[in-house]
Write an enzyme that holds these catalytic residues in place. Structure first.
Site, PDB file in Angstrom:
ATOM      1  N   TRP A  33      16.650 -63.001  10.616  1.00 15.74           N
ATOM      2  CA  TRP A  33      15.430 -62.700  11.049  1.00 15.74           C
ATOM      3  C   TRP A  33      14.411 -63.875  11.513  1.00 15.74           C
ATOM      4  O   TRP A  33      14.350 -64.553  10.521  1.00 15.74           O
ATOM      5  CB  TRP A  33      14.555 -61.790   9.725  1.00 15.74           C
ATOM      6  N   LYS A  65      10.202 -50.289   4.395  1.00 15.10           N
ATOM      7  CA  LYS A  65      11.262 -49.361   4.881  1.00 15.10           C
ATOM      8  C   LYS A  65      11.792 -48.320   4.043  1.00 15.10           C
ATOM      9  O   LYS A  65      11.644 -47.038   4.406  1.00 15.10           O
ATOM     10  CB  LYS A  65      12.400 -49.747   5.550  1.00 15.10           C
ATOM     11  N   ASP A 125      16.673 -61.897  -0.009  1.00 16.65           N
ATOM     12  CA  ASP A 125      15.766 -61.074   0.750  1.00 16.65           C
ATOM     13  C   ASP A 125      16.095 -59.693   0.775  1.00 16.65           C
ATOM     14  O   ASP A 125      17.243 -59.462   1.644  1.00 16.65           O
ATOM     15  CB  ASP A 125      15.441 -61.663   2.099  1.00 16.65           C
TER      16      ASP A 125
HETATM   17  N1  PMP Z   1      12.999 -59.527   5.510  1.00 14.69           N
HETATM   18  C1  PMP Z   1      13.576 -58.919   6.501  1.00 14.69           C
HETATM   19  C2  PMP Z   1      15.062 -59.402   6.921  1.00 14.69           C
HETATM   20  C3  PMP Z   1      13.110 -57.935   7.631  1.00 14.69           C
HETATM   21  O1  PMP Z   1      13.831 -57.606   8.630  1.00 14.69           O
HETATM   22  C4  PMP Z   1      11.760 -57.768   7.145  1.00 14.69           C
HETATM   23  C5  PMP Z   1      11.017 -56.782   8.337  1.00 14.69           C
HETATM   24  N2  PMP Z   1      11.353 -56.611   9.493  1.00 14.69           N
HETATM   25  C6  PMP Z   1      11.139 -58.419   6.135  1.00 14.69           C
HETATM   26  C7  PMP Z   1      11.755 -59.246   5.203  1.00 14.69           C
HETATM   27  C8  PMP Z   1       9.660 -57.992   5.948  1.00 14.69           C
HETATM   28  O2  PMP Z   1       9.273 -56.933   5.586  1.00 14.69           O
HETATM   29  P1  PMP Z   1       7.744 -56.411   5.389  1.00 14.69           P
HETATM   30  O3  PMP Z   1       7.392 -55.584   6.615  1.00 14.69           O
HETATM   31  O4  PMP Z   1       7.742 -55.638   4.044  1.00 14.69           O
HETATM   32  O5  PMP Z   1       6.937 -57.710   5.323  1.00 14.69           O
END
Ligand code: PMP
Length: 397
Positions: free
Chosen positions: A129, A245, A210
């Site tokens: 990410w 999510k 994460d």
């Molecule tokens: N880590 C990963 C791997 C993600 O894909 C995401 C969201 N796209 C997040 C963290 C962050 O999520 P949030 O929307 O709760 O900040």
């Protein structure tokens, strides 16, 4: 000051979101953003969350939460991260702070690491990410990458990953995706995770897990296996939780940072350090989403119903993965897409090139990420055939 104003380097995910928003075509489909949509193409309101909303009631006042957030959320967060069996034990030596989403948890953890040891090297998967690297650099840590998905590989490159982790300086941060790896959709198997965590512990690295997609892989307990393995083998362990999510509460910004220390006294110092950092970053986290999540997690009936709904979301994505693979196979696609069925979570690293992704967008109004990442959680019975035909089309020539 403004003489120094220059353009910022582009963020591929944000750019894709803007391009989608600016596309005037009614029939446009968004396979770019990491959001779960229901079969009707909507961001769902989970029934358990709707009932929690009724219970917390309207017309209430909104004072500040504590700097560390809503204490009612902490138990549920620990149970999710460690599983109820381990939460009691490891929970006594864990600092928990509610954060603005998983991103806030990751940032706060990174800030904490920098405040303890500014020369820490942090390693992220290649690819990862993109915000992992951006956040780590923003706090001033040196970022390296460990092998994860080689060109054209059919799963995670666990040998390469272990080799690269073992080459890091002792004390480095190893950023791991607990499940549903973003962007590839490839997760290590349980026995591979065991080997990875043994290597991490042996090298004296600090795991930063994460967990943004818990429940979307194989279920709540199975998806947190890397956390439990890391907690059993290492201290400290950082865990960033996101409820965006799993509760379909994206814009509410609910997350939590758990930092497991060697004992309760260390955990108390970490919590105090976390509070000091939060105070200068955003003072205290948002209330509403945290109340909803805490209500669901602390009520056994709502918890069970939420888990069922999460299971249904997981099942729907699996069905879409199968539908995508099978339709492409039946239609003599020029490439084999059977790996899409094996991948976990919202995303698939589809192997589509930037040019093919561009053609999907220009010729078919189907938006994806340039690196070929597709969000399969945006497929539904109403758009699947169109997407499959378009993918087949751009692969033909
Ligand atoms: N880590 C990963 C791997 C993600 O894909 C995401 C969201 N796209 C997040 C963290 C962050 O999520 P949030 O929307 O709760 O900040």
């Amino acid at each position: 000051m403004l003489e120094r104003l220059t353009a910022m380097p582009p963020d591929a995910l944000m750019r894709a979101a803007r391009t989608f928003a600016a596309d005037p075509r009614k029939e446009k489909i968004n396979l770019g953003v990491g959001i779960y949509y229901d079969a009707a193409g909507h961001v769902p309101v989970l029934e358990a969350v709707r009932r929690a909303e009724e219970r917390i009631g309207g017309g209430r006042s909104w004072p500040y939460l504590l700097v560390e957030g809503l204490p009612g959320l902490f138990r549920g967060a620990l149970d999710l991260a460690f599983g109820p069996a381990l939460a009691g034990d490891a929970g006594t030596r864990t600092a928990v702070l509610q954060t603005p989403g998983g991103t806030g948890a990751f940032r706060l953890g990174a800030e904490m690491v920098r405040s303890l040891e500014p020369r820490t090297v942090a390693a992220v998967s290649d690819p990862s990410w993109p915000n992992h690297e951006a956040v780590l650099r923003a706090v001033g840590l040196e970022v390296r990458r460990y092998a994860y998905a080689g060109e054209g590989s059919g799963g995670p490159d666990v040998e390469g990953m272990i080799r690269d982790l073992e080459a890091l300086p002792r004390g480095s941060l190893a950023v791991l995706h607990a499940c549903c790896h973003n962007p590839t959709g490839w997760d290590p198997t349980p026995s591979q995770w065991e080997r990875i965590v043994v290597a991490i512990a042996h090298r004296g690295l600090v795991p930063f897990v994460d967990m943004a997609y818990q429940g979307f892989g194989d279920g709540l307990a199975a998806d947190s296996l890397p956390v439990r393995l890391a907690v059993a083998a290492c201290a400290p362990v950082f865990v960033a939780l996101s409820f965006s999510k799993s509760f379909s509460l994206y814009g509410e910004r609910v997350g939590a940072l758990c930092v497991v220390a060697r004992d309760g006294a260390e955990a108390a110092l970490l919590a105090e350090r976390g509070r000091a950092l939060v105070r200068t970053l955003y003072s205290s986290p948002p209330t509403h989403g945290a109340l909803l999540v805490s209500e669901v997690l602390s009520d056994p009936v709502l918890h069970r119903d939420w888990e069922d709904e999460l299971g249904a979301m997981r099942g729907r994505i699996r069905d879409m993965r199968s539908g995508f693979t099978e339709r492409l196979a039946a239609g003599n696609a020029p490439r084999d897409f059977s790996f899409v069925k094996e991948q976990k979570g919202l995303f698939s690293y589809s192997g589509l090139t930037a040019r093919q992704v561009g053609r999907l967008r220009e010729e078919h109004a189907i938006h994806a990420i340039e690196d070929g990442r597709l969000c399969l959680a945006a497929l539904n019975p109403g758009n699947l055939d169109r997407v499959v035909d378009a993918v087949r089309g751009v692969c033909m020539r």
